[in-house]
Write a protein that holds these residues in place. Structure first.
Motif, PDB file in Angstrom:
ATOM      1  N   SER A 190     123.597  -4.283 -20.099  1.00 16.54           N
ATOM      2  CA  SER A 190     123.143  -5.665 -20.269  1.00 16.54           C
ATOM      3  C   SER A 190     124.300  -6.567 -20.706  1.00 16.54           C
ATOM      4  N   SER A 191     125.219  -6.037 -21.524  1.00 16.80           N
ATOM      5  CA  SER A 191     126.379  -6.843 -21.937  1.00 16.80           C
ATOM      6  C   SER A 191     127.249  -7.170 -20.732  1.00 16.80           C
ATOM      7  N   LEU A 192     127.476  -6.130 -19.915  1.00 22.61           N
ATOM      8  CA  LEU A 192     128.326  -6.318 -18.732  1.00 22.61           C
ATOM      9  C   LEU A 192     127.703  -7.331 -17.767  1.00 22.61           C
ATOM     10  N   SER A 193     126.407  -7.176 -17.515  1.00 25.87           N
ATOM     11  CA  SER A 193     125.750  -8.065 -16.542  1.00 25.87           C
ATOM     12  C   SER A 193     125.632  -9.483 -17.096  1.00 25.87           C
ATOM     13  N   MET A 194     125.405  -9.620 -18.409  1.00 26.59           N
ATOM     14  CA  MET A 194     125.311 -10.955 -18.991  1.00 26.59           C
ATOM     15  C   MET A 194     126.656 -11.658 -18.952  1.00 26.59           C
ATOM     16  N   LEU A 232     129.867 -16.779 -14.257  1.00 29.53           N
ATOM     17  CA  LEU A 232     129.636 -17.405 -12.940  1.00 29.53           C
ATOM     18  C   LEU A 232     128.529 -18.455 -13.004  1.00 29.53           C
ATOM     19  N   GLY A 233     127.507 -18.188 -13.800  1.00 29.47           N
ATOM     20  CA  GLY A 233     126.306 -19.039 -13.769  1.00 29.47           C
ATOM     21  C   GLY A 233     126.453 -20.370 -14.478  1.00 29.47           C
ATOM     22  N   ILE A 234     127.178 -20.399 -15.604  1.00 29.94           N
ATOM     23  CA  ILE A 234     127.279 -21.671 -16.346  1.00 29.94           C
ATOM     24  C   ILE A 234     128.077 -22.723 -15.561  1.00 29.94           C
ATOM     25  N   LEU A 244     121.955 -14.122 -12.682  1.00 32.39           N
ATOM     26  CA  LEU A 244     122.734 -15.278 -12.221  1.00 32.39           C
ATOM     27  C   LEU A 244     121.875 -16.506 -11.887  1.00 32.39           C
ATOM     28  N   PRO A 245     120.838 -16.369 -11.044  1.00 33.22           N
ATOM     29  CA  PRO A 245     120.033 -17.569 -10.740  1.00 33.22           C
ATOM     30  C   PRO A 245     119.324 -18.135 -11.972  1.00 33.22           C
ATOM     31  N   ASN A 268     116.963 -16.378 -21.821  1.00 32.06           N
ATOM     32  CA  ASN A 268     115.997 -16.052 -20.766  1.00 32.06           C
ATOM     33  C   ASN A 268     116.542 -14.973 -19.842  1.00 32.06           C
ATOM     34  N   ALA A 269     117.816 -15.153 -19.468  1.00 34.88           N
ATOM     35  CA  ALA A 269     118.435 -14.181 -18.567  1.00 34.88           C
ATOM     36  C   ALA A 269     118.511 -12.814 -19.248  1.00 34.88           C
TER      37      ALA A 269
END
Lengths: 339, 229
Positions: free
Chosen positions: B33-37, B43-45, B112-113, B162-163
């Motif tokens: 979860s740390s890696l994916s966040m 990328l997302g911000i 990401l979305p 949320n993500a």
């Protein structure tokens, strides 16, 4: 550097297909105060946003200290500051808001002192306000903090759009005092828009009237609502006085068009029989008599219903009129110009 | 009813005794979860900021696509990522199928979305006068960007939260891409699914309690940040 501090040439600004501002030539000389008056929607805020490098004009050049500038130009960074009509504060403390501009230009040397003196200049005690959250400020205090943030920069040019709108009397007085202090203390060039023409006239080296996207520099002007007949495509000069001056009295289908009347073309008379038959006349109340800083002419300010007007008067006339006095004002329709 | 109460009691026992298998799943969950966040925030911000801040042709359509992607089913993402990173897929050479980085890749696609859409929403809801206010000081473009980001910081935190919620609670991606391999790719959610299937409610409840505690800790630190900021 030669020439004016700020030079504007062949300026055109459009919103979609509509031209909202057009000016061939405008200079701001160093250390001067220029007042801008005119009705809402005439282009005052657009002019200030363009000169404040907030909005890029559709066409034209702006030259500051001999260099062409546009939004984000490094040469203007921290040197041109604008208090827009809708300026908001950042969701931080008063201190962070007032020091924001200084931090943006990485001015660290006397930042604290500047923040303190800027707050004092607008009449807010640093000891009470520095640590306060902006959420705890009244409308007038918030406006003063916003002004202090610009004053802290000690800019070469300070543009103020309706700085005293919607604030209480006390805040109004503090803002006016602080604005004049900026010129006295640091030689800041000021451009101020306000609906208060009397105040503008009293502090400005010159007053511009912005109306219908054009800038009138030479004289005080009155903006009148004139009935327009869509059937004959003519302006109805034979209407009543109300129709000429009160837009609300021009219901569809006739409607109203705005027209400019120079203050020199508006005449005053105590005697109705002395008014030419072809002139449009109306009864008004004198609100004051002023000497223009710019052209050293005397003007009477009048109120017709709630419409403020100006009439150029002679020295001998000045002796015969007093504020509060009822007087006839008149003009010749041929002196109206339409835009 | 007894097995639930018994499950809760045993759950505390497992947690307090430091059960190796339980903590292995916790470790794997925190790692992926740390890696994916990290990937989804990096990328997302900026992309969410651009989406909310700038006007460009096709913005509405793009916004609709991003909003729709927020509801992507995890099993669908699992399927796509599996196809991409399996030995026959275009990213097969990476060798990350049935590994924690593989799960993290899928979870980043999931998050990401969410980060982009919610960041865009907070930038859009920011007082439009802020841009004019900042420009009225004559700030640089870079400072304009970072100050705007700071002004929407709480909106961005909520987007991240949320993500994070979606990432830590998903099962589909972890199961399909990770393979639920004991001591290796078994996460809390896949472990709960497995243990419940075996009738081992106590382990399932213990892992569920840990998930709740992680969510609580994240929320608590966010409220702390908001209060003392």
């Amino acid at each position: 550097m030669t020439g004016a501090l700020f030079e504007i040439r062949r300026l055109v600004h459009r919103y979609k297909d509509r031209t909202v501002l057009e000016e061939e030539f405008l200079d701001l000389e160093a250390g001067t105060i220029t007042g801008i008056s005119g009705p809402n929607g005439g282009g005052k805020s657009t002019l200030i946003n363009i000169l404040g490098l907030i909005v890029k004009p559709f066409q034209g050049t702006l030259t500051f200290k001999g260099e062409k500038v546009e939004p984000f130009s490094p040469v203007a960074r921290g040197r041109i500051a604008t208090l827009t009509q809708d300026a908001s504060l950042l969701s931080r403390s008063v201190e962070e808001n007032v020091s924001y501009g200084l931090r943006a230009i990485q001015h660290a040397k006397d930042r604290k002192a500047r923040v303190g003196s800027a707050l004092e200049a607008v009449g807010l005690a640093p000891s009470r306000f520095l640590g306060r959250s902006v959420k705890a400020l009244s409308g007038g205090e918030a406006r003063r903090v916003a002004l202090a943030a610009r004053l802290a920069l000690r800019p070469d040019i300070l543009l103020l759009d309706e700085p005293t709108a919607h604030v209480d009397e006390h805040s109004n007085a503090m803002i006016r005092r602080a604005v004049l202090h900026a010129r006295e203390a640091w030689g800041t060039t000021l451009l101020i828009s306000s609906h208060d023409r009397e105040w503008l006239e009293s502090i400005s080296d010159r007053t511009l009237t912005v109306f219908s996207g054009r800038i009138f520099k030479e004289e005080r002007v009155n903006i009148l609502a004139v009935p327009y007949d869509y059937e004959t495509e003519t302006h109805k000069f034979g209407g009543t006085v109300d129709e000429f001056l009160n837009p609300l009295s021009c219901p569809p289908p006739s409607g109203c068009f705005s027209a400019i009347l120079p203050a020199s073309a508006l005449h005053l008379s105590h005697d109705p029989d002395g008014i030419p038959a072809d002139a449009v006349r109306f009864h008004s109340t004198v609100s004051g008599v002023f000497l223009s800083n710019k052209n050293k002419m005397l003007y009477a300010t009048l109120l017709f219903r709630d419409t403020p007007l100006s009439a150029r008067i002679t020295a001998s006339q000045a002796g015969t009129i007093t504020p509060g006095q009822a007087i006839y004002a008149y003009y010749h329709p041929s002196d109206l110009s339409f835009r | 009813m007894d097995f639930i109460v018994g499950g809760i009691v045993k759950a505390f026992h497992l947690l307090l005794a430091g059960d190796q298998e339980t903590y292995s799943a916790v470790k794997a969950t925190i790692y992926v979860s740390s890696l994916s966040m990290l990937a989804s925030l990096v990328l997302g911000i900026p992309s969410g900021f651009a989406l909310g801040y700038f006007s460009f042709p096709g913005k509405k359509a793009l916004r609709m696509v991003v909003d729709t992607l927020m509801a992507l089913p995890t099993v669908f993402i699992g399927l796509v990522v599996y196809a991409l990173i399996s030995s026959r897929g275009p990213l097969g050479s990476l060798g990350i199928l049935f590994s924690l980085p593989g799960i993290a890749l899928g979870q980043a696609i999931l998050a990401l979305p969410v980060v982009a859409a919610l960041s865009a929403m907070s930038v859009e809801s920011l007082d439009s006068r802020i841009r004019h206010t900042l420009m009225s000081f004559g700030v640089s473009r870079t400072r304009l960007f970072f100050t705007t980001i700071r002004e929407v910081r709480f909106g961005l935190l909520i987007a991240a939260l949320n993500a994070y919620g979606r990432v830590t609670t998903e099962v589909g991606i972890s199961m399909m891409v990770g393979g639920n391999i004991k001591w290796h790719t078994r996460t809390i959610t896949t472990a709960i699914a497995l243990e419940t299937g075996k009738g081992m409610f106590d382990t399932g409840i213990a892992l569920g309690l840990i998930l709740l505690m992680i969510a609580f800790a994240v929320n608590l630190s966010l409220s702390f940040l908001r209060k003392y900021e």
